[in-house]
Scaffold this motif. Structure first.
Motif, PDB file in Angstrom:
ATOM      1  N   LEU A  12      61.851  14.831  69.785  1.00 32.95           N
ATOM      2  CA  LEU A  12      62.357  13.805  68.871  1.00 32.95           C
ATOM      3  C   LEU A  12      63.017  14.454  67.653  1.00 32.95           C
ATOM      4  CD1 LEU A  12      59.518  11.111  68.804  1.00 32.95           C
ATOM      5  CD2 LEU A  12      61.723  10.979  69.968  1.00 32.95           C
ATOM      6  N   LYS A  13      62.369  15.463  67.120  1.00 33.63           N
ATOM      7  CA  LYS A  13      62.914  16.135  65.935  1.00 33.63           C
ATOM      8  C   LYS A  13      64.270  16.749  66.233  1.00 33.63           C
ATOM      9  CE  LYS A  13      61.701  19.479  62.353  1.00 33.63           C
ATOM     10  NZ  LYS A  13      60.659  20.433  61.867  1.00 33.63           N
ATOM     11  N   SER A  14      64.408  17.320  67.434  1.00 34.26           N
ATOM     12  CA  SER A  14      65.693  17.938  67.802  1.00 34.26           C
ATOM     13  C   SER A  14      66.791  16.900  67.920  1.00 34.26           C
ATOM     14  CB  SER A  14      65.545  18.708  69.116  1.00 34.26           C
ATOM     15  OG  SER A  14      65.400  17.826  70.224  1.00 34.26           O
ATOM     16  N   TRP A  15      66.416  15.661  68.233  1.00 28.69           N
ATOM     17  CA  TRP A  15      67.396  14.568  68.332  1.00 28.69           C
ATOM     18  C   TRP A  15      67.641  13.890  66.988  1.00 28.69           C
ATOM     19  CZ3 TRP A  15      64.907  11.901  73.222  1.00 28.69           C
ATOM     20  CH2 TRP A  15      65.221  12.675  74.364  1.00 28.69           C
ATOM     21  N   GLY A  16      66.846  14.222  65.982  1.00 33.35           N
ATOM     22  CA  GLY A  16      66.988  13.585  64.684  1.00 33.35           C
ATOM     23  C   GLY A  16      66.229  12.278  64.558  1.00 33.35           C
ATOM     24  N   TRP A  17      65.285  12.035  65.477  1.00 31.20           N
ATOM     25  CA  TRP A  17      64.483  10.809  65.452  1.00 31.20           C
ATOM     26  C   TRP A  17      63.108  11.090  64.872  1.00 31.20           C
ATOM     27  CZ3 TRP A  17      65.317   5.726  67.506  1.00 31.20           C
ATOM     28  CH2 TRP A  17      66.604   5.510  68.015  1.00 31.20           C
ATOM     29  N   ASP A  41      66.761   3.513  76.414  1.00 35.33           N
ATOM     30  CA  ASP A  41      65.701   2.875  75.641  1.00 35.33           C
ATOM     31  C   ASP A  41      64.301   3.194  76.147  1.00 35.33           C
ATOM     32  OD1 ASP A  41      67.573   1.781  73.975  1.00 35.33           O
ATOM     33  OD2 ASP A  41      67.651  -0.133  75.021  1.00 35.33           O
ATOM     34  N   PHE A  42      64.069   3.053  77.461  1.00 39.32           N
ATOM     35  CA  PHE A  42      62.712   3.262  77.945  1.00 39.32           C
ATOM     36  C   PHE A  42      62.305   4.726  77.811  1.00 39.32           C
ATOM     37  CE2 PHE A  42      59.375   4.032  81.078  1.00 39.32           C
ATOM     38  CZ  PHE A  42      58.461   3.064  80.679  1.00 39.32           C
ATOM     39  N   LEU A  43      63.217   5.647  78.130  1.00 43.44           N
ATOM     40  CA  LEU A  43      62.910   7.064  77.977  1.00 43.44           C
ATOM     41  C   LEU A  43      62.608   7.394  76.519  1.00 43.44           C
ATOM     42  CD1 LEU A  43      62.719   9.959  79.023  1.00 43.44           C
ATOM     43  CD2 LEU A  43      65.201  10.146  78.723  1.00 43.44           C
ATOM     44  N   GLY A  44      63.415   6.855  75.622  1.00 42.09           N
ATOM     45  CA  GLY A  44      63.188   7.098  74.205  1.00 42.09           C
ATOM     46  C   GLY A  44      61.838   6.587  73.748  1.00 42.09           C
ATOM     47  N   LEU A  45      61.484   5.388  74.191  1.00 41.41           N
ATOM     48  CA  LEU A  45      60.193   4.826  73.816  1.00 41.41           C
ATOM     49  C   LEU A  45      59.048   5.640  74.419  1.00 41.41           C
ATOM     50  CD1 LEU A  45      58.523   2.655  72.447  1.00 41.41           C
ATOM     51  CD2 LEU A  45      58.750   1.262  74.514  1.00 41.41           C
ATOM     52  N   LEU A  46      59.227   6.066  75.663  1.00 40.95           N
ATOM     53  CA  LEU A  46      58.212   6.874  76.331  1.00 40.95           C
ATOM     54  C   LEU A  46      57.923   8.147  75.531  1.00 40.95           C
ATOM     55  CD1 LEU A  46      56.496   7.250  78.948  1.00 40.95           C
ATOM     56  CD2 LEU A  46      58.442   8.488  79.893  1.00 40.95           C
ATOM     57  N   ILE A  47      58.982   8.798  75.043  1.00 37.61           N
ATOM     58  CA  ILE A  47      58.816  10.040  74.281  1.00 37.61           C
ATOM     59  C   ILE A  47      58.176   9.759  72.916  1.00 37.61           C
ATOM     60  CG2 ILE A  47      60.044  11.957  73.210  1.00 37.61           C
ATOM     61  CD1 ILE A  47      62.089  11.698  75.509  1.00 37.61           C
ATOM     62  N   VAL A 135      51.242  -5.673  71.788  1.00 41.91           N
ATOM     63  CA  VAL A 135      51.680  -4.764  70.730  1.00 41.91           C
ATOM     64  C   VAL A 135      53.201  -4.653  70.791  1.00 41.91           C
ATOM     65  CG1 VAL A 135      51.588  -2.400  69.840  1.00 41.91           C
ATOM     66  CG2 VAL A 135      49.519  -3.464  70.783  1.00 41.91           C
ATOM     67  N   LEU A 136      53.840  -4.732  69.653  1.00 41.06           N
ATOM     68  CA  LEU A 136      55.296  -4.630  69.588  1.00 41.06           C
ATOM     69  C   LEU A 136      55.709  -3.170  69.385  1.00 41.06           C
ATOM     70  CD1 LEU A 136      56.094  -7.690  67.281  1.00 41.06           C
ATOM     71  CD2 LEU A 136      55.677  -7.630  69.753  1.00 41.06           C
ATOM     72  N   SER A 137      56.724  -2.743  70.118  1.00 42.33           N
ATOM     73  CA  SER A 137      57.280  -1.400  69.931  1.00 42.33           C
ATOM     74  C   SER A 137      58.789  -1.524  69.752  1.00 42.33           C
ATOM     75  CB  SER A 137      56.949  -0.497  71.124  1.00 42.33           C
ATOM     76  OG  SER A 137      57.629  -0.929  72.295  1.00 42.33           O
ATOM     77  N   TYR A 138      59.414  -0.449  69.286  1.00 48.85           N
ATOM     78  CA  TYR A 138      60.839  -0.560  68.983  1.00 48.85           C
ATOM     79  C   TYR A 138      61.503   0.800  68.926  1.00 48.85           C
ATOM     80  CZ  TYR A 138      59.893   1.302  64.345  1.00 48.85           C
ATOM     81  OH  TYR A 138      59.540   2.133  63.314  1.00 48.85           O
ATOM     82  N   LEU A 139      62.823   0.777  69.052  1.00 44.97           N
ATOM     83  CA  LEU A 139      63.704   1.897  68.729  1.00 44.97           C
ATOM     84  C   LEU A 139      64.790   1.332  67.817  1.00 44.97           C
ATOM     85  CD1 LEU A 139      64.298   3.747  72.142  1.00 44.97           C
ATOM     86  CD2 LEU A 139      62.724   4.389  70.316  1.00 44.97           C
ATOM     87  N   GLY A 146      61.386   5.037  65.629  1.00 40.55           N
ATOM     88  CA  GLY A 146      60.802   4.330  66.762  1.00 40.55           C
ATOM     89  C   GLY A 146      59.294   4.427  66.709  1.00 40.55           C
ATOM     90  N   GLY A 147      58.629   3.535  67.440  1.00 43.03           N
ATOM     91  CA  GLY A 147      57.173   3.589  67.465  1.00 43.03           C
ATOM     92  C   GLY A 147      56.549   2.227  67.663  1.00 43.03           C
ATOM     93  N   PHE A 148      55.389   2.049  67.026  1.00 44.44           N
ATOM     94  CA  PHE A 148      54.589   0.842  67.227  1.00 44.44           C
ATOM     95  C   PHE A 148      54.639  -0.057  66.003  1.00 44.44           C
ATOM     96  CE2 PHE A 148      52.663   4.159  69.835  1.00 44.44           C
ATOM     97  CZ  PHE A 148      52.621   3.535  71.070  1.00 44.44           C
ATOM     98  N   GLY A 149      54.643  -1.361  66.262  1.00 44.02           N
ATOM     99  CA  GLY A 149      54.589  -2.356  65.209  1.00 44.02           C
ATOM    100  C   GLY A 149      53.263  -3.095  65.243  1.00 44.02           C
ATOM    101  N   PRO A 150      53.262  -4.365  64.861  1.00 44.64           N
ATOM    102  CA  PRO A 150      52.011  -5.123  64.778  1.00 44.64           C
ATOM    103  C   PRO A 150      51.408  -5.458  66.139  1.00 44.64           C
ATOM    104  CG  PRO A 150      53.887  -6.544  64.341  1.00 44.64           C
ATOM    105  CD  PRO A 150      54.425  -5.143  64.399  1.00 44.64           C
ATOM    106  N   THR A 151      50.128  -5.762  66.092  1.00 43.95           N
ATOM    107  CA  THR A 151      49.385  -6.234  67.260  1.00 43.95           C
ATOM    108  C   THR A 151      49.205  -7.743  67.142  1.00 43.95           C
ATOM    109  OG1 THR A 151      48.177  -4.154  67.493  1.00 43.95           O
ATOM    110  CG2 THR A 151      47.186  -6.087  68.497  1.00 43.95           C
TER     111      THR A 151
END
Length: 200
Positions: A12-17, A41-47, A135-139, A146-151
């Protein structure tokens, strides 16, 4: 697995995320994956999830899980589903939750990368029947976060329970914002008047 988390974080750091939020403490939950506007999107969220120590499970056509590749698909996080009626899919996924000790089931409720006027509500009904939270997640491509939001604990009043979901995603930009349509269920009738409980 700390090594997997470190590797994912370095990528993620290498991509600037950057991953944000706190990984949920629940052993079982349905993870909403949105916005879903690109193949990445799914790959990004997975990482992002891996960087926070969370291994996701995903839905796959049941024929992918037959020998000789079935065990591999499950090891990779796959959960088999049949393309029959939605009610049967909900039952099958609720059963998977019942059998599992830990399960984070990632579902993109838009169901497509193209613009759609409503979300598929299967994720909601699975959470209701399995008695697990959502649980909500996002990019966010604009801020590269990216990461996790509210439950959210579903109350049975789907229209009311979608209100905090709309609020959370209001300022989040997908890779192709024009393809992120309205956040609303397909013509559902509320069944209770209970308020939605939120955490996190």
């Amino acid at each position: 697995n700390s090594l997997r988390a470190k590797l994912a974080g370095a990528l993620l750091k290498s991509w600037g995320w950057r991953a944000t939020g706190v990984a949920p403490e629940h052993d079982k939950y349905v993870l909403v994956c949105a916005p879903h506007t690109s193949n990445f999107d799914f790959l990004g969220l997975l990482i992002h999830a891996e960087s926070m120590g969370v291994q996701l499970q995903w839905l796959g056509k049941h024929t992918l899980f037959t020998p000789p590749f079935g065990p591999l698909m499950r090891w990779l996080g796959g959960v088999p589903v049949r393309r029959d009626t939605p009610a049967r899919r909900v039952d099958a996924l609720a059963d998977e939750f019942e059998r599992a000790e830990r399960m984070v089931l990632a579902i993109p409720p838009e169901g497509t990368r193209s613009l759609t006027q409503h979300w598929k509500s299967g994720f909601y009904h699975v959470a209701m029947q399995a008695r697990v939270p959502i649980v909500l997640s996002y990019l966010d491509y604009e801020r590269k976060l990216g990461g996790f939001g509210p439950t959210l604990w579903p109350s049975g009043n789907i229209q009311k329970d979608f209100e905090p979901i709309r609020s959370f995603y209001a300022d989040i930009k997908g890779r192709f914002p024009a393809q992120f349509g309205p956040i609303q269920p397909r013509s559902e009738t509320p069944t209770t008047t209970n308020a939605t409980n939120t955490e996190g």
